[in-house]
Design a protein around this motif. Structure first.
Motif, PDB file in Angstrom:
ATOM      1  N   TRP A 145       8.191  19.634  22.926  1.00 10.90           N
ATOM      2  CA  TRP A 145      10.139  19.457  23.680  1.00 10.90           C
ATOM      3  C   TRP A 145      11.307  19.636  23.087  1.00 10.90           C
ATOM      4  N   SER A 146      10.906  18.537  22.083  1.00  8.70           N
ATOM      5  CA  SER A 146      11.764  17.837  21.581  1.00  8.70           C
ATOM      6  C   SER A 146      12.832  18.702  20.308  1.00  8.70           C
TER       7      SER A 146
ATOM      8  N   GLY B 106      13.881  23.204  21.877  1.00  2.60           N
ATOM      9  CA  GLY B 106      14.512  23.230  22.461  1.00  2.60           C
ATOM     10  C   GLY B 106      15.979  23.934  20.924  1.00  2.60           C
TER      11      GLY B 106
ATOM     12  N   TYR C 128      13.336  10.615  22.724  1.00  9.30           N
ATOM     13  CA  TYR C 128      12.962  11.315  23.676  1.00  9.30           C
ATOM     14  C   TYR C 128      14.748  11.711  24.661  1.00  9.30           C
ATOM     15  N   PHE C 129      15.535  10.881  24.759  1.00 12.35           N
ATOM     16  CA  PHE C 129      16.479  11.259  25.871  1.00 12.35           C
ATOM     17  C   PHE C 129      17.491  12.488  25.457  1.00 12.35           C
TER      18      PHE C 129
ATOM     19  N   ARG D 211      16.832  15.452  24.129  1.00 11.01           N
ATOM     20  CA  ARG D 211      16.984  16.538  25.013  1.00 11.01           C
ATOM     21  C   ARG D 211      18.463  16.577  25.252  1.00 11.01           C
TER      22      ARG D 211
ATOM     23  N   HIS E 180      20.818  17.972  23.026  1.00 11.54           N
ATOM     24  CA  HIS E 180      20.631  20.334  23.219  1.00 11.54           C
ATOM     25  C   HIS E 180      21.085  20.391  24.400  1.00 11.54           C
ATOM     26  N   LEU E 181      21.148  20.003  25.597  1.00 12.81           N
ATOM     27  CA  LEU E 181      22.157  19.867  26.679  1.00 12.81           C
ATOM     28  C   LEU E 181      23.716  19.895  26.881  1.00 12.81           C
TER      29      LEU E 181
ATOM     30  N   SER F 109      14.861  18.836  34.430  1.00 12.84           N
ATOM     31  CA  SER F 109      13.485  18.520  33.829  1.00 12.84           C
ATOM     32  C   SER F 109      13.365  17.766  32.639  1.00 12.84           C
ATOM     33  N   MET F 110      14.699  17.568  32.185  1.00 11.83           N
ATOM     34  CA  MET F 110      15.161  16.378  31.049  1.00 11.83           C
ATOM     35  C   MET F 110      14.907  15.161  31.804  1.00 11.83           C
TER      36      MET F 110
ATOM     37  N   THR G 291      12.156  12.436  31.300  1.00 11.45           N
ATOM     38  CA  THR G 291      12.966  10.527  30.466  1.00 11.45           C
ATOM     39  C   THR G 291      12.849   9.677  31.727  1.00 11.45           C
TER      40      THR G 291
ATOM     41  N   ASP H 288       8.743  18.793  32.426  1.00 13.48           N
ATOM     42  CA  ASP H 288       9.086  20.264  31.613  1.00 13.48           C
ATOM     43  C   ASP H 288       8.692  21.286  31.548  1.00 13.48           C
TER      44      ASP H 288
END
Length: 403
Positions: free
Chosen positions: A61-62, A65, A119-120, A123, A126-127, A150-151, A155, A180
């Protein structure tokens, strides 16, 4: 040229190819995949295999996206380049922290917390980039806002998991990944794609990266040792397995799916992107990584220096990973092709079933014989496909595809 213009992004063209900078971005995932394999190989227990697959899910998922993001704007132009390098740094920290993702080592920072924060950051970058790009597109802006929770869920679950141990910790990891998947599923299909060819190529390259990691896992273990017939045979069998898995994806299947993808439009286009690429490619990569564990263990027998080890069977989780990993890859390929084309590749379904059924049969078989059986099974499947569907294969590869 002023500073503002230097930061301006550029749209991806309809027939764009993957840029060198995106390939550079993928290098950190090569390293991350080797760390996932090592996490299993150090202690190939059921718990460690499960943990490795959960880590792979977070890594996926990292990565995935950004495959959507760089399909809208060029990764190597303007502010996109800065975001990409920042995301690379965060993913690299994730990869470094994989051995501590579940159990913190003594000394230093708290490994599980650092993993969750890395991870946070991946994401969030990306967002934020998607939020900026959707400024003049209310429909896309709404999609981004629906996806954002979902992100946050992922997290928070990973941060909670960092303070837990045992089954409770594992459950929180499942919750993070479920957030996710469900977030993507219920978020809708209002995403945007500008280049089908770029999107398909991007995911094909991640398959090559995973296959390359499986070859690397073979070579690293034998590179510093005196050459022997066992090493030669084991290495060539492992390479043959990787080559046959490459053939299964790239010979016809990826072309057929891409053409159905190009012919689609509207919501159907986005659904194919989600189901065939975002969803189906994760079990493909997971299958290859699992198979890498089995290959690594087989080659450890061939390089042990003890002739008796060559007759030792491959048992336990390495055997399950080798055969079930190959089966998982094939079944994911079946879905990958069936969703957009409606055509089910039954020889691959049968081969996957036979590989799973062979696990108890090969439990007491020498490791090199087991690897030979896997290579022979994949070769038989490939040969049958090539012969049985020769005319269709020729049309897809060299002529008009089926409507």
């Amino acid at each position: 040229m002023d500073f503002t213009r230097r930061l301006r992004v550029q749209e991806v063209q309809e027939r764009a190819s993957v840029s060198p900078l995106e390939l550079f971005f993928d290098l950190v995932f090569v390293f991350a995949l080797t760390r996932v394999t090592d996490l299993m190989a150090d202690d190939p227990s059921g718990v460690n295999v499960l943990h490795a697959m959960l880590v792979l899910g977070v890594l996926w998922w990292s990565w995935v996206g950004y495959s959507w993001l760089w399909n809208l704007v060029r990764a190597d132009e303007g502010a996109s380049r800065v975001v990409l390098f920042a995301a690379m740094g965060a993913v690299f920290v994730l990869a470094l922290t994989i051995p501590e993702a579940f159990d913190d080592m003594s000394g230093g920072l708290d490994g599980p917390v650092i993993f969750a924060l890395g991870y946070f950051v991946v994401r969030l970058l990306h967002l934020v980039m998607f939020f900026v790009l959707s400024a003049d597109d209310p429909q896309l802006r709404g999609q981004v806002l629906r996806f954002a929770p979902s992100m946050a869920v992922g997290t928070v679950c990973l941060l909670v998991a960092s303070q837990l141990t045992g089954p409770a910790q594992t459950a929180m990891w499942f919750a993070a990944l479920a957030g996710d998947y469900l977030g993507t599923l219920v978020g809708g299909a209002d995403w945007r794609l500008r280049s089908v060819s770029h999107f398909a190529e991007r995911h094909g390259l991640i398959v090559i990266i995973a296959l390359g990691e499986s070859i690397t896992s073979i070579g690293i273990g034998v590179a510093a040792l005196p050459i022997s017939w066992a090493i030669i045979v084991g290495s060539l069998l492992g390479l043959a397995v990787a080559a046959l898995m490459w053939w299964a994806y790239f010979d016809v299947t990826s072309l057929a799916v891409e053409r159905a993808f190009e012919a689609a439009g509207g919501t159907r286009l986005i659904r194919i992107a989600q189901h065939c690429y975002t969803y189906a490619h994760l079990p493909m990569v997971a299958g290859i990584v699992l198979m890498s564990l089995g290959l690594k263990k087989v080659l450890s027998y061939a390089t042990d220096g003890n002739a008796h080890r060559l007759t030792d069977p491959l048992t336990g989780w390495p055997l399950v990973a080798l055969l079930a990993g190959a089966a998982l890859y094939l079944l994911a390929l079946v879905y990958f092709k069936a969703y957009p084309t409606g055509s089910v590749s039954w020889p691959r379904v049968v081969t996957a079933a036979l590989l799973l059924a062979a696990i108890p049969v090969l439990w007491h078989t020498p490791a090199l014989v087991t690897l030979t059986a896997l290579a022979a099974g994949l070769a038989a499947m490939t040969g049958y496909d090539t012969w049985r569907y020769a005319e269709r294969r020729d049309r897809i590869r060299h002529g008009d595809h089926e409507r």
